[in-house]
Design an enzyme around this catalytic site. Sequence first.
Site, mmCIF file in Angstrom:
data_model
loop_
_atom_site.group_PDB
_atom_site.id
_atom_site.type_symbol
_atom_site.label_atom_id
_atom_site.label_comp_id
_atom_site.label_asym_id
_atom_site.label_seq_id
_atom_site.Cartn_x
_atom_site.Cartn_y
_atom_site.Cartn_z
ATOM 1 N N GLU A 232 0.460 -6.786 3.117
ATOM 2 C CA GLU A 232 0.268 -5.903 4.275
ATOM 3 C C GLU A 232 0.776 -6.566 5.546
ATOM 4 O O GLU A 232 0.420 -7.715 5.840
ATOM 5 C CB GLU A 232 -1.217 -5.522 4.431
ATOM 6 C CG GLU A 232 -1.717 -4.628 3.298
ATOM 7 C CD GLU A 232 -3.126 -4.113 3.552
ATOM 8 O OE1 GLU A 232 -3.814 -4.652 4.453
ATOM 9 O OE2 GLU A 232 -3.550 -3.175 2.856
ATOM 10 N N THR B 169 -2.194 2.059 -8.023
ATOM 11 C CA THR B 169 -3.352 2.668 -8.686
ATOM 12 C C THR B 169 -2.917 3.648 -9.762
ATOM 13 O O THR B 169 -3.467 3.673 -10.872
ATOM 14 C CB THR B 169 -4.237 3.378 -7.649
ATOM 15 O OG1 THR B 169 -4.677 2.417 -6.671
ATOM 16 C CG2 THR B 169 -5.451 3.997 -8.304
ATOM 17 N N SER C 295 0.832 -1.197 0.000
ATOM 18 C CA SER C 295 0.000 0.000 0.000
ATOM 19 C C SER C 295 0.869 1.250 0.000
ATOM 20 O O SER C 295 1.785 1.384 0.794
ATOM 21 C CB SER C 295 -0.911 0.001 1.235
ATOM 22 O OG SER C 295 -1.715 1.152 1.261
ATOM 23 N N GLY C 296 0.574 2.176 -0.918
ATOM 24 C CA GLY C 296 1.348 3.408 -1.020
ATOM 25 C C GLY C 296 2.478 3.344 -2.010
ATOM 26 O O GLY C 296 3.218 4.320 -2.182
ATOM 27 N N GLY D 186 -1.618 -4.616 -2.046
ATOM 28 C CA GLY D 186 -0.284 -5.173 -1.871
ATOM 29 C C GLY D 186 -0.181 -5.937 -0.559
ATOM 30 O O GLY D 186 -1.103 -5.953 0.269
ATOM 31 N N SER E 179 -5.462 5.040 -0.788
ATOM 32 C CA SER E 179 -5.219 3.602 -0.795
ATOM 33 C C SER E 179 -6.455 2.849 -1.292
ATOM 34 O O SER E 179 -7.579 3.098 -0.860
ATOM 35 C CB SER E 179 -4.881 3.131 0.628
ATOM 36 O OG SER E 179 -4.718 1.735 0.667
ATOM 37 N N SER E 180 -6.240 1.932 -2.229
ATOM 38 C CA SER E 180 -7.336 1.086 -2.712
ATOM 39 C C SER E 180 -7.671 0.061 -1.634
ATOM 40 O O SER E 180 -6.823 -0.729 -1.252
ATOM 41 C CB SER E 180 -6.928 0.366 -4.006
ATOM 42 O OG SER E 180 -6.659 1.280 -5.028
ATOM 43 N N ASN F 4 -0.928 5.633 2.868
ATOM 44 C CA ASN F 4 -1.287 6.130 1.544
ATOM 45 C C ASN F 4 -2.549 6.971 1.652
ATOM 46 O O ASN F 4 -3.530 6.542 2.263
ATOM 47 C CB ASN F 4 -1.515 4.938 0.595
ATOM 48 C CG ASN F 4 -1.750 5.362 -0.835
ATOM 49 O OD1 ASN F 4 -1.710 6.550 -1.157
ATOM 50 N ND2 ASN F 4 -1.991 4.395 -1.695
#
Length: 1003
Positions: A390, A113, A108-109, A388, A161-162, A158
């Site tokens: 985590e 995306t 994440s981050g 991603g 973040s998705s 992020n």
Amino acid sequence: MIELQTSLLDNMIGVGDMVLLEPLSENSFIQNLKNRFDHDEIYTYIGTVVISINPYQSLPIYTADKVEEYRNRNFYELNPHIYALADEAYRSLRDQDKDQCILITGESGAGKTEASKLVMSYVAAVCGKGQEVNKVKEQLLQSNPVLEAFGNAKTVRNDNSSRFGKYMDIEFDFKGDPLGGVISNYLLEKSRVVKQPRGERNFHIFYQLLSGASDDLLKRLKLERDVSKYNYLSLDSAVVSDLDDGANFRIIMDAMKTVCFMDNEVQSVLELVAAVMKLGNIEFKSESRVNGFDESRVEDNNDLKEICELLGIEQIVLERAFSSRTLEAKQEKVSTTLNVAQAYYARDALAKNLYSRLFSWLVTRINESIKVHWLFSKKVMGVLDIYGFEIFENNSFEQFIINYCNEKLQQIFIDLTLHEEQEEYIREGIEWKNIEYFNNAVICDLIENNNKGILAMLDDECLRPGTVTDETFLDKLNTVCAGHHHFESRHCTNSQFLTDHTLPHNCFRIQHYAGKVLYCVEGFVDKNNDLLYRDLSQAMYKARHPLIKLLFPEGDPSKMNLKRPPTAGFQFRASVGTLMKNLQTKNPNYIRCIKPNDKKAARIFTETLVRHQVRYLGLMENVRVRRAGYAFRQLYKPCLERYKMLCQQTWPHWRGPAREGVEMLLNSLQVPKEEFCYGCSKIFIRNPKTLFALEKKRRECLEVLAAVIQKIYRGWKQRKHFLLMKKSQVVVAAWYRRYSQQKKFQKIRICAIIVQSLIRRWKVGSLKDKVDIFRIGGAVVQWIQKYFLDLKKKIPSMSPIDKTWPPQPYQFLEGTHKELGRIFHLWRCKKYRDQFTEQKKAIYEEKLDASTIFKDKKALYPGSVSQPFKGDYLEINQNPKYSKLKGLLEEKVILADVVHKINRANGKGTARLFLLTKKHFVLADLKSVQIKATVPLPDLASVAVSSQSDGFFALKIKEGSASAAKGDFLLSSERLIEIITKLLRAGTHTAERSEINVDISDE
């Protein structure tokens, strides 16, 4: 002519392809990434895999010029870029009919995306154009902001973040033009709806709605702008500096219209979002019943009333569903009351289910707009943007599921990478050696095994009768998985971890490919069950809201099913299995995203963080796989073009086959035979040192060649300059001598004539005449001197329209006086014209053309003289209403105005947009902005107008032209003079100069 091919080896910062890194180690790998990152080189290759480091800043590497630079170029021809991978995938799909998939992974981050957006925007830019194609591309691109608003949130890592996984299949026709697409979503993090970790926010749409909606809309949704009024919205991170929630809300509304959402559908979606927010404000209190049990009651009915009004539910129905629960078994029904804790659980479960089902409906609704509506052979490019890996301080069921998905992606990455490498060696006829690598299939089996997998045991616990808790689930894991090398727990039968104080009693640990992750079992059973009380489903089904019945079909009493719904883990495992099968049917393209720091700051590279990501992404392993055989490979022709200057036989041109030229080149350079191998179409180089030695020799040779070229060029340039100067000097000298002799001859001639006349008079005249000659000559000089002094005082103004000129003082100067007046007028006109700018000259030229055409011929003309010709009366460049129309026109608009098209049948006029460019005139619908007719100017034969003061004019089309089928056009406009003038001027400047006649008659 010498042609030098570009390559990623040119002007390289660090090493652009990690396969060529020498020496290869984890430290040198990290240092190379850092060196390139410090110079804003955020992309690096591992063969055909792209490593992307999030720069946390805008870089000027995504312009339209960059798109053109990477378009139709070889993958290794330019510096590493995500556009190179997107272009390679698109060309393989278009030209070789190979379905493609873009797999974007990272934590994440890391920028996953944004990477998916860049891939989609590049493909949209390089594929075909046209009204329908552009509409499809716009819908595909605009689906992103809608899903981001409802599925993304601000986290500690992020700001965007998705919180769901997305896989989009973009479908193309045989030409490579997009037809539509299909989106699949995976595991929305719906627990975020009711609770967010400290420093994080709920989904973006809640804050965007409160910040960007109009006061009238908020009033209709029964909302207030103050975020603190809603318990489900976190307050400590309500405002994010890099996000403009108000502006983003307006973008979302425009995007939903682009994706063909109806106004009533948008209103329905916002009503459900408002209802979810208000659900968090419902509070419960405990009331004692006669039987001694406590029952929950809604503390304040105001919020409940507003929710019921938004959803169209009777208040008593929803209130009853929050306070009691009906249990059914076969033909028996038992009603039981809910205590306060159970009521809060029911409220949160309803909020989570309402939002997650709304999100799934949004995906389905977008798919209806972008899907292909007819069946025929099509090509597919898939883009996977999924969460991603985590590792948090507190990892729960969501992190377990996410990391399981990443294990599956890592497994397919290794399998397909090795498979691709093996396929290339076989295709090129080179011996393949098996490569040892860590296969994470053992970890995937630990999680997904049908009998002894963690997900299977979790489902068993959720389905078995009796008391089921998170602790009983952990006990079962300790019993079944105790002997697994990748599973650790304090209560395992294996006593190895009994004294491990880093492993709490209510947790278990899994050794993932990315490292060890500690999972707390608290909440595993509830989150896997994902139960919503049947009473709440039935209450939702009774709602009058148009969407609710669609979202809760199980609430229909006539279709009641007592069978337990599938668990969240089961559904996700099935979805991942389908995804993996889908990916294995396509040619994979990988983008591995890396986050450089935890501060979300530019130009900060934290080596420990990057090292951790490099390890769990398996990048070093990927490099070793590529280098196990041959580190570098290249087609024979590009290889020969790049290094041909190193051999006399191949320089400057090789006339034979490219492979023979490469063989001649390597033999002349005495490269050891064990360092390379000849394939069917490529040369394979084993060691990066060999490639760098070739590059060094090439640079040295290019320096020598550059010096030779410079020497020859400088000599040629100076010689050419000398000959030009010599020729110019001869021409200038000749013209000057001619001019000088002409001036001298004229002066001598005038003097001779005067002397001759005086001598003749002297000879024939008396003494008195001779005296008069001298007297008259002196008087004439005085008169001429006085004439010029008086003329200087009476000189007229510099205005070109001033027609006055001083009276003639002497009869003998009559001709001179008139000539001086003419010369003065021409001079001041020139001075006046010299003050004009280019723009003003163009305006006067248009006015002059209008005068030539209409003066004394059209009664409407005098009124137009004082009116400036503006041209763009619609402000088409500034008005967003015409942005779509502007995109369809590839030429500059000369005139844009509203005219009336006269119907020949009934004589009625219809408003139309009239657009004139240098090559066409266009008629478009005023409301829908849809083009009705486009006529090339060479197809226009003549323009007919009357001599009266009306604004009617007819555009006659040439017979036999391509536009003849459309017939002539009868139009009306108040700006007839300007339209026809600009139309004729544009017609005379086209590549095919069209002679357009103007007929002005009394009829």
